[in-house]
Enzyme design. Sequence first.
Site: not given
Length: 228
Positions: A101, A109, A149
């Site tokens: 990430r 998004e 992540r």
Amino acid sequence: MGDSVSVLHPKVLLVSAGFTTSLFVGFNLYRRYCRRIRTYLDLTPSILDNQRQLYGKVTRVGDGDNFRFYHTPGGIFLGWGWLRKVPETRSALKDETLMIRLCGVDAPERSHWGKPAQPFSEEALQWLRNYVMGRYVTITPYSIDQYKRVVARAQVWKWTGRKDVSAEMIRTGIGVVYESKVGAEFGDNESWYRSLQNRAKLLRRGVWSLGKKMTTPGQFKKTYYRGE
């Protein structure tokens, strides 16, 4: 029998000490520079606290601000790319990569879980694919988030030098500075990222071209009750 040497002889002790030291140093060098980090479970507190850099290949880009990373310790010097190959199939890569990430940046998004897509979400995904997919990058892991992540800085070599991927996303306006206080990681680059965003906003690049219609990814996620 007169030529036999006691195990306590100084020369024997010196050789034994040297051999033991060599084994110890070699083992530590292997652990630090040669051992593959296969999943987030291999990231020790020492690696995260010392912000140790890891070199590897991007094997998949699934969203506008994250990708799959296959660690290749030692790079070309340990045979990666000519003696040792990075797996290519999804089955061969299973449990062999880190989900990265990108630190300090939030991409628009995409549409999932019944949620509509934000403007520039597909452009952000395509940009990241073009920028890092199949390339070797250097990551600096900072932490592991609630989705397992690895929040990390990623750098990639281009013709103009080594580039910070988060910074380039912010510079081009297809990503914004990460807003949430939960899991926010910037390294030492937060002020730099914010200055790049101010310029992108001034020049109306990417998402900033939407003007008053622009909604940041953080605001968008709050609207749909999903925090990251």
